[in-house]
Write an enzyme that holds these catalytic residues in place. Structure first.
Site, PDB file in Angstrom:
ATOM      1  N   TYR A 154      75.444  22.616  30.839  1.00 34.57           N
ATOM      2  CA  TYR A 154      75.074  23.090  32.189  1.00 34.57           C
ATOM      3  C   TYR A 154      75.744  22.227  33.266  1.00 34.57           C
ATOM      4  CZ  TYR A 154      71.737  24.554  35.904  1.00 34.57           C
ATOM      5  OH  TYR A 154      71.146  25.028  37.053  1.00 34.57           O
ATOM      6  N   LYS A 158      78.297  23.433  36.106  1.00 34.93           N
ATOM      7  CA  LYS A 158      77.948  23.290  37.525  1.00 34.93           C
ATOM      8  C   LYS A 158      78.946  22.394  38.263  1.00 34.93           C
ATOM      9  CE  LYS A 158      74.347  25.999  37.691  1.00 34.93           C
ATOM     10  NZ  LYS A 158      74.443  27.288  38.413  1.00 34.93           N
ATOM     11  N   ILE A 187      63.786  23.613  41.983  1.00 35.05           N
ATOM     12  CA  ILE A 187      63.204  24.756  42.695  1.00 35.05           C
ATOM     13  C   ILE A 187      62.231  25.462  41.745  1.00 35.05           C
ATOM     14  CG2 ILE A 187      63.742  26.895  43.960  1.00 35.05           C
ATOM     15  CD1 ILE A 187      65.093  24.342  45.178  1.00 35.05           C
TER      16      ILE A 187
HETATM   17  P1  NAP Z   1      66.023  32.267  36.979  1.00 31.48           P
HETATM   18  O1  NAP Z   1      64.716  32.365  37.665  1.00 31.48           O
HETATM   19  O2  NAP Z   1      66.071  31.899  35.539  1.00 31.48           O
HETATM   20  O3  NAP Z   1      66.837  33.623  37.221  1.00 31.48           O
HETATM   21  C1  NAP Z   1      68.115  33.754  36.688  1.00 31.48           C
HETATM   22  C2  NAP Z   1      68.743  35.028  37.192  1.00 31.48           C
HETATM   23  O4  NAP Z   1      70.089  35.084  36.693  1.00 31.48           O
HETATM   24  C3  NAP Z   1      68.034  36.278  36.712  1.00 31.48           C
HETATM   25  O5  NAP Z   1      68.027  37.229  37.744  1.00 31.48           O
HETATM   26  C4  NAP Z   1      68.896  36.741  35.544  1.00 31.48           C
HETATM   27  O6  NAP Z   1      68.905  38.155  35.381  1.00 31.48           O
HETATM   28  C5  NAP Z   1      70.276  36.326  36.040  1.00 31.48           C
HETATM   29  N1  NAP Z   1      71.253  36.202  34.968  1.00 31.48           N
HETATM   30  C6  NAP Z   1      71.266  35.309  33.952  1.00 31.48           C
HETATM   31  N2  NAP Z   1      72.349  35.520  33.177  1.00 31.48           N
HETATM   32  C7  NAP Z   1      73.024  36.563  33.724  1.00 31.48           C
HETATM   33  C8  NAP Z   1      74.223  37.243  33.393  1.00 31.48           C
HETATM   34  N3  NAP Z   1      74.952  36.889  32.330  1.00 31.48           N
HETATM   35  N4  NAP Z   1      74.641  38.265  34.176  1.00 31.48           N
HETATM   36  C9  NAP Z   1      73.919  38.623  35.263  1.00 31.48           C
HETATM   37  N5  NAP Z   1      72.776  38.019  35.631  1.00 31.48           N
HETATM   38  C10 NAP Z   1      72.341  37.001  34.858  1.00 31.48           C
HETATM   39  O7  NAP Z   1      66.959  31.177  37.693  1.00 31.48           O
HETATM   40  P2  NAP Z   1      66.855  30.502  39.148  1.00 31.48           P
HETATM   41  O8  NAP Z   1      66.044  29.277  39.018  1.00 31.48           O
HETATM   42  O9  NAP Z   1      66.525  31.518  40.177  1.00 31.48           O
HETATM   43  O10 NAP Z   1      68.367  30.032  39.306  1.00 31.48           O
HETATM   44  C11 NAP Z   1      69.339  30.748  40.050  1.00 31.48           C
HETATM   45  C12 NAP Z   1      70.594  29.893  40.139  1.00 31.48           C
HETATM   46  O11 NAP Z   1      70.286  28.643  40.755  1.00 31.48           O
HETATM   47  C13 NAP Z   1      71.211  29.543  38.785  1.00 31.48           C
HETATM   48  O12 NAP Z   1      72.608  29.525  38.877  1.00 31.48           O
HETATM   49  C14 NAP Z   1      70.698  28.149  38.515  1.00 31.48           C
HETATM   50  O13 NAP Z   1      71.548  27.431  37.645  1.00 31.48           O
HETATM   51  C15 NAP Z   1      70.695  27.579  39.919  1.00 31.48           C
HETATM   52  N6  NAP Z   1      69.801  26.430  40.084  1.00 31.48           N
HETATM   53  C16 NAP Z   1      68.455  26.544  39.904  1.00 31.48           C
HETATM   54  C17 NAP Z   1      67.656  25.431  40.072  1.00 31.48           C
HETATM   55  C18 NAP Z   1      66.159  25.473  39.902  1.00 31.48           C
HETATM   56  O14 NAP Z   1      65.528  24.409  40.005  1.00 31.48           O
HETATM   57  N7  NAP Z   1      65.542  26.601  39.658  1.00 31.48           N
HETATM   58  C19 NAP Z   1      68.241  24.212  40.427  1.00 31.48           C
HETATM   59  C20 NAP Z   1      69.612  24.129  40.595  1.00 31.48           C
HETATM   60  C21 NAP Z   1      70.385  25.248  40.436  1.00 31.48           C
HETATM   61  P3  NAP Z   1      67.988  38.969  34.307  1.00 31.48           P
HETATM   62  O15 NAP Z   1      66.606  38.409  34.376  1.00 31.48           O
HETATM   63  O16 NAP Z   1      68.089  40.360  34.825  1.00 31.48           O
HETATM   64  O17 NAP Z   1      68.626  38.819  32.973  1.00 31.48           O
END
Ligand code: NAP
Length: 246
Positions: A154, A158, A187
């Site tokens: 990851y 990133k 988050i």
């Molecule tokens: P999440 O709640 O797990 O949601 C992930 C989303 O990505 C879902 O809508 C999922 O769609 C979609 N997805 C995953 N694989 C996919 C693919 N191959 N093609 C299309 N869509 C795909 O994640 P989140 O926490 O909102 O994170 C969103 C972004 O922020 C990510 O890039 C993550 O790495 C980044 N981020 C998050 C955090 C945190 O603390 N949460 C921190 C730093 C960065 P489906 O459900 O429809 O499959």
């Protein structure tokens, strides 16, 4: 305001992507909601977005697959005529110490988190260069800046996103296209819900503001970069992390 603009948001069915879709819709943009597995959630978000008075479609695509990314961007262009904002948000984790990480777990995380962004940019950039305007916002992470034990796959993806962002900013800037990255810290979403309470408490202690962020906190930064206020910002990484990385 983003009235009449088209925003494509990958991984918009849940979490941060959903908050971004709602924020940009409230600001007047027509929204392309991309999802992979959560069709019901994407459709219900589409209805919610349409109720805000803008147009919305939900498009299934695994952005890690070249042809599916191409179909996603083509569909957006066909439906709304332009692609003004591309938010490369979709991401996933497959955590584990390197001693136990399989080749497949490494490849999959790179394919979705890093190559997926390349794929979507590859098809959206020609449209943006032609129209001589566009905003690309890539979701990186505090982990891409600092590294994290148990996340070599990851973190590599990133950190790679940051290099991609800066390079593409240099390629596309002369034609009015900005490319930036947003680096969230911790988050509250499904992605972080899986962590043990003890781990969460330790992380919270390391955050200067002593609390986790919300998807809306991240959506506000994405909106700023997509809006008129972000006009003169490119090649940057904006941290939304309560002070985890500085
Ligand atoms: P999440 O709640 O797990 O949601 C992930 C989303 O990505 C879902 O809508 C999922 O769609 C979609 N997805 C995953 N694989 C996919 C693919 N191959 N093609 C299309 N869509 C795909 O994640 P989140 O926490 O909102 O994170 C969103 C972004 O922020 C990510 O890039 C993550 O790495 C980044 N981020 C998050 C955090 C945190 O603390 N949460 C921190 C730093 C960065 P489906 O459900 O429809 O499959």
């Amino acid at each position: 305001m983003l009235n009449g603009k088209t925003a494509v948001i990958t991984g918009a069915s849940r979490g941060i992507g959903k908050a971004v879709a709602l924020k940009l819709a409230r600001e007047g943009a027509n929204i392309v909601i991309n999802y992979r597995n959560s069709g019901e959630k994407a459709n219900s978000l589409m209805t919610e977005v349409q109720a805000l008075g803008v147009k919305a479609i939900a498009v299934q695509a695994n952005i890690g697959v070249w042809k599916e990314a191409e179909a996603l961007i083509s569909r957006a262009k066909e439906e709304f005529g332009t692609v003004d904002v591309l938010v490369n948000n979709a991401g996933m984790t497959k955590d584990g110490l390197i001693m136990r990480m399989s080749e497949e777990d490494f490849d999959q995380v790179i394919e979705i988190n890093l190559k997926g962004i390349f794929n979507c940019c590859r098809f959206a950039v020609p449209i943006m260069l032609k129209q001589r305007s566009g905003r690309i916002i890539n979701m990186t992470s505090v982990v891409g800046l600092l590294g994290n034990a148990g996340q070599v796959n990851y973190a590599a993806a990133k950190a790679g996103i940051i290099g991609l962002t800066k390079s593409l900013a240099k390629e596309a800037g002369s034609r009015g296209v900005t490319v930036n990255a947003v680096a969230p810290g911790f988050i509250d979403t499904d992605m972080t819900a899986v962590l043990a309470e003890k781990v969460k408490e330790t992380i919270k202690e390391s955050i200067v503001l002593k609390k986790f962020g919300t998807p809306e906190n991240v959506a506000d930064a994405v909106h700023f970069l997509a809006s008129a206020g972000g006009e003169y910002i490119t090649g940057q990484v904006i941290s939304v992390d309560g002070g985890m990385a500085f």
